[in-house]
Enzyme design. Structure first.
Site, mmCIF file in Angstrom:
data_model
loop_
_atom_site.group_PDB
_atom_site.id
_atom_site.type_symbol
_atom_site.label_atom_id
_atom_site.label_comp_id
_atom_site.label_asym_id
_atom_site.label_seq_id
_atom_site.Cartn_x
_atom_site.Cartn_y
_atom_site.Cartn_z
ATOM 1 C CG ASP A 197 60.876 35.640 44.436
ATOM 2 O OD1 ASP A 197 61.502 36.183 43.512
ATOM 3 O OD2 ASP A 197 60.645 34.352 44.542
ATOM 4 C CG HIS A 258 63.911 34.641 42.077
ATOM 5 N ND1 HIS A 258 62.679 35.222 41.353
ATOM 6 C CD2 HIS A 258 64.336 33.380 41.413
ATOM 7 C CE1 HIS A 258 62.410 34.148 40.555
ATOM 8 N NE2 HIS A 258 63.319 33.305 40.661
ATOM 9 C CD GLU A 322 63.037 30.584 37.764
ATOM 10 O OE1 GLU A 322 62.470 30.218 36.849
ATOM 11 O OE2 GLU A 322 62.545 31.375 38.378
#
Ligand code: ACM
Ligand code: ZN
Length: 746
Positions: A197, A258, A322
């Site tokens: 991440d 990410h 995202e």
């Protein structure tokens, strides 16, 4: 007749009530998940070191013996041929695709049968749960009595997972193995391992050593280095450990978003070229992999090659959630890709990216899993969708004939405070959406619990996950028709001893404590009433500034506070702290009971006590939602206090909260001025903020403003909000918050 139907048949051959005991409820072992059928019988089996194991599989036997030894201290005497202590038999058929099992405990014999080794393994877990917590707590090898019973059991869902985010906070190899044992104990069978991440890359990739040399470490606000990673040897070890427990390890390698830790190591895979630092603040970052460069795909494919070599799982999770499109919109290479591929926009570019990776994985014999955002711009054929914001994406996927895993944040994100997602809510989760037809339902593979670890370092993981993970483990195993929360909740109360015996540092079920405060002006005295909401907990408190412990004073009646001091209290189960300390600081100052008028209103969500909250004598804790802090979104705090009559004033001390991950900043500057008539203000004094802003820590800060003791009736406070989140912040450009509690007047 196969063994399975034989077992089912023989189950019904037991005459319905013959030998059945009405075993007192509190004597029955606690089973979670509750098996499909349990019948308690008369008598018991004595588990001792004289027991003989009869089994055709050496691996399962070894596992069983070792587990029994770890749990109870009992070591079977394998040299002995006789079975003076009875026998435990593992019966395994030939159909390897089932997890159904039967478990029979008789006076001299325990039989665990299934068509598969996996089924026998699940049955062993039920057997471990039949052992009383006392035997597990003492582990002294003393014989343990197992009540006689007949059990038949099978899971409702084949995917019963836990996702641990090991990027935001690293978890040691031993800790992961401990969790694999815990998952097995509650019959879960998927360990979803979030390995990469923005804030850390945690898997060794031989071809790209900088991923861990640079990407596994971040510089914290205090200058210290935080990080860690799993070597390929660690990973092989963990995967083998999981395999022996019939748990599939699904690695998650995040893309195209990410990925800041990866870009910090290899900035050439970004749109801008960097440079970047491994993330230190939480949120969604704008820098993502460049979808226009072929070299990005080569890089990711080379990584996936090593990942595939390490994980036998048929599934590889590639994240996909995202992904801000800002960089792609501004990147000539990404725009050229959009044109060349005939795509319409950046959403379709995301879909192009995901499909290209899905194809690559497919060519290597692997199935891709991605978070629900992989539906944007069209789903890659054969991909599995993991729903997280709601159940809707799983419904969509199943309706289109795609497999889905359900893990809606509302019910399965156990990083949420138990106050917001409690045991009852977790238990109410239904992995199969009502909207689906019977034919579509088969596309729902199952469900997962998730632990995102922004605020959960390893030492807090147990407390976050338990007891709620037990609710989900049962939800994942049992048909929703056969579940009842009240019954589960009663069983849960008796499961705490087993959790303690297993060394699990459980937390709370939900909101555990309520309290109220009041101030008696005539007596100049605060009263605090506290009550516990969770069954079987005690409240303990201190007034000397120390943290409450199991030895602190037990709360019985209303507490009275007559001087400036602080009261700290917390809930305990026996000597076990279950995870939330409340601290109330009482300050007897001159503005207590005065009037206060605000020029700009507070946000209704963070109103605290409303108009008087800022001068009620009670200070907030470091939790901005504790009901003491007042929040102002995008506006200054301009307040006028009317003391009712002229008083001598030497100091005004407003306190503000800083919690930048939650978009809460300190004021740029704070000014105080005084007045006799409420119109003409004088003696204006100011101080500016001197705390470095780029700091993820939660802290509060007083802005003390001193006067040479002047007299005044009115006090005006002006605290300047920075208004918008600064450019480095994940919320850059969004409205910034000011949180204030208590304006102390001396
Ligand atoms: C997620 O919570 N972003 C999958
Ligand atoms: Zn680009």
């Amino acid at each position: 007749m196969g063994i399975r139907s034989l077992l089912l048949y023989s189950f019904f051959l037991f005459p319905p009530l013959a030998g059945l005991v009405t075993c007192a409820e509190e004597m029955k072992p606690v089973l979670i998940p509750l098996p499909e059928k349990v019948e308690w019988r008369q008598g018991s089996f004595v588990l001792s070191d004289h027991v003989r194991i009869v089994s055709s599989t050496a691996q399962l036997t070894k596992y069983f013996e070792k587990r029994i030894q770890i749990l109870t201290g009992i070591a079977f005497d394998t040299s002995s041929k006789e079975n003076s202590g009875g026998e435990i038999i593992f019966q395994i058929g030939r159909d390897s695709a089932t997890e159904s099992y039967s478990l029979s405990v008789e006076q001299r014999r325990v039989t665990i049968s299934s068509e598969s080794e996996e089924g026998v393994f699940r049955g062993m877990q039920t057997f471990f749960q039949l052992i009383a917590p006392e035997a597990k707590a003492h582990r002294n090898g003393m014989p343990a009595e197992i009540p006689s019973c007949e059990i038949f059991d099978r899971p409702a869902f084949r995917w019963r997972g836990l996702n641990l985010d090991c990027s935001r906070h690293f978890m040691s190899k031993e800790f992961i193995k401990r969790y694999l044992d815990i998952l097995a104990y509650y019959k879960m069978n998927v360990f979803h391992w979030h390995l990469t991440d923005d804030q850390g890359w945690r898997i060794e990739i031989r071809r790209y050593p900088q991923l861990t040399r640079i990407g596994a470490w971040r510089t914290e606000a205090d200058g210290s280095r935080y990080g860690g990673y799993y070597t390929q040897e660690d990973i092989r070890d963990i995967v083998a450990y999981a395999q022996r427990r019939f748990i599939t390890v699904v690695p998650e390698i995040e893309m195209p978003g990410h990925c800041l830790a990866s870009l910090a190591a290899y900035p050439e895979n970004s749109c801008t070229g960097g440079p970047f630092e491994v993330g230190t603040v939480w949120g969604v970052m704008k820098d993502v992999y460049c979808a226009g460069r072929d070299s990005t795909f080569t890089f990711l494919e080379n990584i996936l090659d090593e990942v595939i070599g390490l994980f036998p799982s048929p599934y590889i999770h590639i994240g996909g959630d995202e992904v801000p499109k800002d960089r792609w919109k501004a990147c000539p290479r990404c725009q050229a890709r959009i044109k060349a591929e005939g795509l319409h926009n950046e959403e379709e570019l995301q879909s192009y990216f995901i499909k290209r990776i899905a194809d690559y994985l497919h060519s290597k014999g692997k199935t891709m899993i991605g978070w629900e955002e992989i539906l944007q711009g069209g789903l890659a054929p054969g991909a599995i969708v993991q729903a997280w914001q709601s159940m809707q994406p799983a419904i969509e996927a199943a309706q289109e004939g795609h497999c889905a895993i359900c893990s809606p944040a509302s019910h399965t994100y156990l990083n949420a405070d138990p106050e917001d997602l409690d045991l009852r809510t977790a238990y109410s989760f239904k992995p199969i959406p009502d909207e689906l037809s019977a034919g579509q339902q088969k596309f729902i593979l199952g469900a997962e619990a998730n632990l995102w670890t922004e605020y959960a370092p390893q030492e807090t993981v147990d407390q976050k996950l338990f007891p709620r993970l037990l609710a989900l483990a049962e939800v994942f195993w049992k048909n929703p028709k056969n579940r009842n929360y009240e019954e589960f909740h009663t069983r849960m109360q008796r499961a705490y001893d087993d959790l303690s015996a297993l060394g699990i540092e459980y937390g709370r079920e939900g909101k555990v404590v309520t309290y109220s405060t009041s101030y008696d002006t005539a007596r100049s005295e605060f009263s605090v009433d506290i009550s516990s909401v969770q069954d079987g907990v005690q409240i303990r408190y201190t007034t000397d500034g120390s943290a409450p412990s199991a030895q602190s004073e037990l709360y019985r009646n209303r507490i009275k506070i007559q001087a400036t001091s602080s009261l700290a209290f917390a809930a305990f189960k026996g000597d076990h702290f279950i995870g939330k300390q409340f601290t109330l600081a009482f300050d007897f100052h001159k503005a207590l009971g005065a009037k206060l008028v605000l020029l700009h209103p507070y946000d209704e969500r963070y109103r605290a006590g409303g108009e008087t909250a800022l001068i009620d004598g009670i200070r907030g804790t470091n939790d901005f939602r504790d009901g003491a802090w007042q929040g102002f979104e995008g506006v200054d705090v301009d307040a006028v206090i009317d003391l009712g009559k002229e008083r001598k004033i030497s100091k005004v001390i407003p306190r503000f909260l800083m919690n930048t991950p939650s978009w809460i900043f300190l004021p740029k500057r704070v000014g105080v001025s005084l007045s006799d008539d409420g119109t003409h203000f004088h003696d204006k004094k100011e101080i500016s903020d001197d705390v470095p802003q780029k700091n993820p820590e939660i802290l509060f800060k007083d802005f003390p403003i001193e006067f040479d003791t002047v007299s005044a009736r009115f006090i005006k406070l002006a605290a300047e909000n920075i208004k918008v989140c600064p450019p480095w912040h994940p919320g850059a450009g969004g409205k910034a918050w000011l949180f204030i509690d208590e304006i102390v007047v001396k």
